[in-house]
Write an enzyme that holds these catalytic residues in place. Sequence first.
Site, PDB file in Angstrom:
ATOM      1  N   HIS A   7       0.822  -1.211   0.000  1.00 45.27           N
ATOM      2  CA  HIS A   7       0.000   0.000   0.000  1.00 45.27           C
ATOM      3  C   HIS A   7       0.855   1.261   0.000  1.00 45.27           C
ATOM      4  O   HIS A   7       2.040   1.222   0.309  1.00 45.27           O
ATOM      5  CB  HIS A   7      -0.980   0.044   1.183  1.00 45.27           C
ATOM      6  CG  HIS A   7      -0.360   0.060   2.553  1.00 45.27           C
ATOM      7  ND1 HIS A   7      -0.090  -1.081   3.267  1.00 45.27           N
ATOM      8  CD2 HIS A   7       0.023   1.076   3.360  1.00 45.27           C
ATOM      9  CE1 HIS A   7       0.424  -0.773   4.444  1.00 45.27           C
ATOM     10  NE2 HIS A   7       0.521   0.552   4.525  1.00 45.27           N
ATOM     11  N   HIS A  79       3.960   7.107   3.700  1.00 43.62           N
ATOM     12  CA  HIS A  79       4.854   5.945   3.586  1.00 43.62           C
ATOM     13  C   HIS A  79       4.402   5.009   2.482  1.00 43.62           C
ATOM     14  O   HIS A  79       3.279   5.114   1.983  1.00 43.62           O
ATOM     15  CB  HIS A  79       4.984   5.194   4.925  1.00 43.62           C
ATOM     16  CG  HIS A  79       3.733   4.525   5.422  1.00 43.62           C
ATOM     17  ND1 HIS A  79       2.867   5.117   6.314  1.00 43.62           N
ATOM     18  CD2 HIS A  79       3.198   3.301   5.177  1.00 43.62           C
ATOM     19  CE1 HIS A  79       1.880   4.277   6.597  1.00 43.62           C
ATOM     20  NE2 HIS A  79       2.052   3.170   5.905  1.00 43.62           N
ATOM     21  N   GLU A 130       7.497   0.938   5.144  1.00 40.17           N
ATOM     22  CA  GLU A 130       6.903  -0.098   5.995  1.00 40.17           C
ATOM     23  C   GLU A 130       7.144  -1.440   5.319  1.00 40.17           C
ATOM     24  O   GLU A 130       7.011  -1.559   4.092  1.00 40.17           O
ATOM     25  CB  GLU A 130       5.390   0.150   6.131  1.00 40.17           C
ATOM     26  CG  GLU A 130       4.670  -0.889   6.988  1.00 40.17           C
ATOM     27  CD  GLU A 130       3.170  -0.591   7.150  1.00 40.17           C
ATOM     28  OE1 GLU A 130       2.677   0.413   6.587  1.00 40.17           O
ATOM     29  OE2 GLU A 130       2.494  -1.385   7.840  1.00 40.17           O
TER      30      GLU A 130
HETATM   31  C1  LIG Z   1      -0.928   0.320  10.905  1.00 40.52           C
HETATM   32  C2  LIG Z   1      -0.724   0.815   9.549  1.00 40.52           C
HETATM   33  C3  LIG Z   1      -0.358  -0.324   8.584  1.00 40.52           C
HETATM   34  O1  LIG Z   1      -0.320  -0.048   7.389  1.00 40.52           O
HETATM   35  O2  LIG Z   1      -0.224  -1.500   9.005  1.00 40.52           O
HETATM   36  C4  LIG Z   1       0.321   1.932   9.468  1.00 40.52           C
HETATM   37  O3  LIG Z   1       0.900   2.148   8.426  1.00 40.52           O
HETATM   38  S1  LIG Z   1       0.536   2.919  10.826  1.00 40.52           S
HETATM   39  C5  LIG Z   1       1.431   4.341  10.238  1.00 40.52           C
HETATM   40  C6  LIG Z   1       1.843   5.218  11.340  1.00 40.52           C
HETATM   41  N1  LIG Z   1       3.001   4.655  12.035  1.00 40.52           N
HETATM   42  C7  LIG Z   1       4.279   5.031  11.791  1.00 40.52           C
HETATM   43  O4  LIG Z   1       4.512   5.927  10.961  1.00 40.52           O
HETATM   44  C8  LIG Z   1       5.352   4.398  12.617  1.00 40.52           C
HETATM   45  C9  LIG Z   1       6.741   4.769  12.216  1.00 40.52           C
HETATM   46  N2  LIG Z   1       6.912   6.197  12.223  1.00 40.52           N
HETATM   47  C10 LIG Z   1       7.622   6.856  13.167  1.00 40.52           C
HETATM   48  O5  LIG Z   1       8.176   6.249  14.100  1.00 40.52           O
HETATM   49  C11 LIG Z   1       7.717   8.347  13.055  1.00 40.52           C
HETATM   50  O6  LIG Z   1       6.635   8.816  12.264  1.00 40.52           O
HETATM   51  C12 LIG Z   1       9.024   8.834  12.460  1.00 40.52           C
HETATM   52  C13 LIG Z   1      10.204   8.437  13.369  1.00 40.52           C
HETATM   53  C14 LIG Z   1       9.273   8.322  11.050  1.00 40.52           C
HETATM   54  C15 LIG Z   1       8.969  10.364  12.355  1.00 40.52           C
HETATM   55  O7  LIG Z   1       8.540  10.885  13.556  1.00 40.52           O
HETATM   56  P1  LIG Z   1       8.441  12.455  13.789  1.00 40.52           P
HETATM   57  O8  LIG Z   1       7.775  13.101  12.622  1.00 40.52           O
HETATM   58  O9  LIG Z   1       7.856  12.670  15.136  1.00 40.52           O
HETATM   59  O10 LIG Z   1       9.957  12.798  13.893  1.00 40.52           O
HETATM   60  P2  LIG Z   1      10.750  14.044  13.403  1.00 40.52           P
HETATM   61  O11 LIG Z   1       9.880  15.232  13.243  1.00 40.52           O
HETATM   62  O12 LIG Z   1      11.894  14.144  14.354  1.00 40.52           O
HETATM   63  O13 LIG Z   1      11.265  13.593  11.987  1.00 40.52           O
HETATM   64  C16 LIG Z   1      12.603  13.316  11.700  1.00 40.52           C
HETATM   65  C17 LIG Z   1      12.827  13.691  10.241  1.00 40.52           C
HETATM   66  O14 LIG Z   1      12.096  12.766   9.412  1.00 40.52           O
HETATM   67  C18 LIG Z   1      11.199  13.464   8.591  1.00 40.52           C
HETATM   68  N3  LIG Z   1       9.963  12.671   8.446  1.00 40.52           N
HETATM   69  C19 LIG Z   1       9.070  12.402   9.405  1.00 40.52           C
HETATM   70  N4  LIG Z   1       8.085  11.625   8.932  1.00 40.52           N
HETATM   71  C20 LIG Z   1       8.380  11.414   7.623  1.00 40.52           C
HETATM   72  C21 LIG Z   1       7.741  10.711   6.587  1.00 40.52           C
HETATM   73  N5  LIG Z   1       6.610  10.051   6.808  1.00 40.52           N
HETATM   74  N6  LIG Z   1       8.326  10.679   5.389  1.00 40.52           N
HETATM   75  C22 LIG Z   1       9.495  11.334   5.156  1.00 40.52           C
HETATM   76  N7  LIG Z   1      10.153  12.035   6.110  1.00 40.52           N
HETATM   77  C23 LIG Z   1       9.590  12.076   7.321  1.00 40.52           C
HETATM   78  C24 LIG Z   1      10.948  14.786   9.303  1.00 40.52           C
HETATM   79  O15 LIG Z   1      10.539  15.777   8.399  1.00 40.52           O
HETATM   80  C25 LIG Z   1      12.323  15.073   9.872  1.00 40.52           C
HETATM   81  O16 LIG Z   1      13.158  15.575   8.865  1.00 40.52           O
HETATM   82  P3  LIG Z   1      14.033  16.876   9.034  1.00 40.52           P
HETATM   83  O17 LIG Z   1      14.898  16.582  10.232  1.00 40.52           O
HETATM   84  O18 LIG Z   1      14.815  16.978   7.758  1.00 40.52           O
HETATM   85  O19 LIG Z   1      13.045  17.987   9.255  1.00 40.52           O
HETATM   86 CO   LIG Z   2       0.897   1.418   6.465  1.00 39.63          CO
END
Ligand SMILES: C[C@H](C(=O)O)C(=O)SCCNC(=O)CCNC(=O)[C@H](O)C(C)(C)COP(=O)(O)OP(=O)(O)OC[C@H]1O[C@@H](n2cnc3c(N)ncnc32)[C@H](O)[C@@H]1OP(=O)(O)O
Ligand SMILES: [Co+2]
Length: 134
Positions: A7, A79, A130
């Site tokens: 996805h 993502h 992911e």
């Molecule tokens: C359940 C379902 C499924 O399908 O099964 C899902 O998908 S659940 C989907 C939701 N779950 C998740 O997303 C879990 C994994 N995600 C995470 O742990 C977090 O979102 C993360 C660590 C990627 C980012 O967290 P955050 O935004 O609070 O952290 P920060 O603001 O410090 O971000 C660090 C740097 O990464 C960048 N950044 C943050 N998110 C993204 C993204 N999605 N794509 C690209 N870059 C990104 C920020 O702009 C920043 O860049 P710069 O420093 O240059 O400004």
């Molecule tokens: Co997902």
Amino acid sequence: MIGKLNHVAIVVPDLTTATALYRDTLGAAVSQPVDLPPHGVTVVFVTLPNTKIELLHPFGETSPIAGFLEKNPSGGIHHICYEVDDILAARDRLKAQGARVLGDGEPKIGAHDKPVLFLHPKDFCGTLVELEQA
Ligand SMILES: C[C@H](C(=O)O)C(=O)SCCNC(=O)CCNC(=O)[C@H](O)C(C)(C)COP(=O)(O)OP(=O)(O)OC[C@H]1O[C@@H](n2cnc3c(N)ncnc32)[C@H](O)[C@@H]1OP(=O)(O)O
Ligand SMILES: [Co+2]
């Protein structure tokens, strides 16, 4: 190692509006919203012939997508999810190559009741990846 595109996820500021856009304007099949508290998201599934789109909105106080929505108030692609045959083998191989596996590194059960892991966007061309067990 990676297989099918499972996805693409899009964070949206308003799930009702986004669902109507995909259903009525784009003519896609959409689900009801589903809350996934362990992931901090509410998701609407859009089913396409060859893959899925997930419309995501923050759920709860500590959603991992809250910061993304703040930085992208109109929404945006959040993502992409690839299938892998063996998620633990994939994780270990990626870690050995220096990629950062997010969270505690242990797979969680994802939106499709299968184990998932996330890889840091800074390690994959600025795209949050992911992995889902096929
Ligand atoms: C359940 C379902 C499924 O399908 O099964 C899902 O998908 S659940 C989907 C939701 N779950 C998740 O997303 C879990 C994994 N995600 C995470 O742990 C977090 O979102 C993360 C660590 C990627 C980012 O967290 P955050 O935004 O609070 O952290 P920060 O603001 O410090 O971000 C660090 C740097 O990464 C960048 N950044 C943050 N998110 C993204 C993204 N999605 N794509 C690209 N870059 C990104 C920020 O702009 C920043 O860049 P710069 O420093 O240059 O400004
Ligand atoms: Co997902």
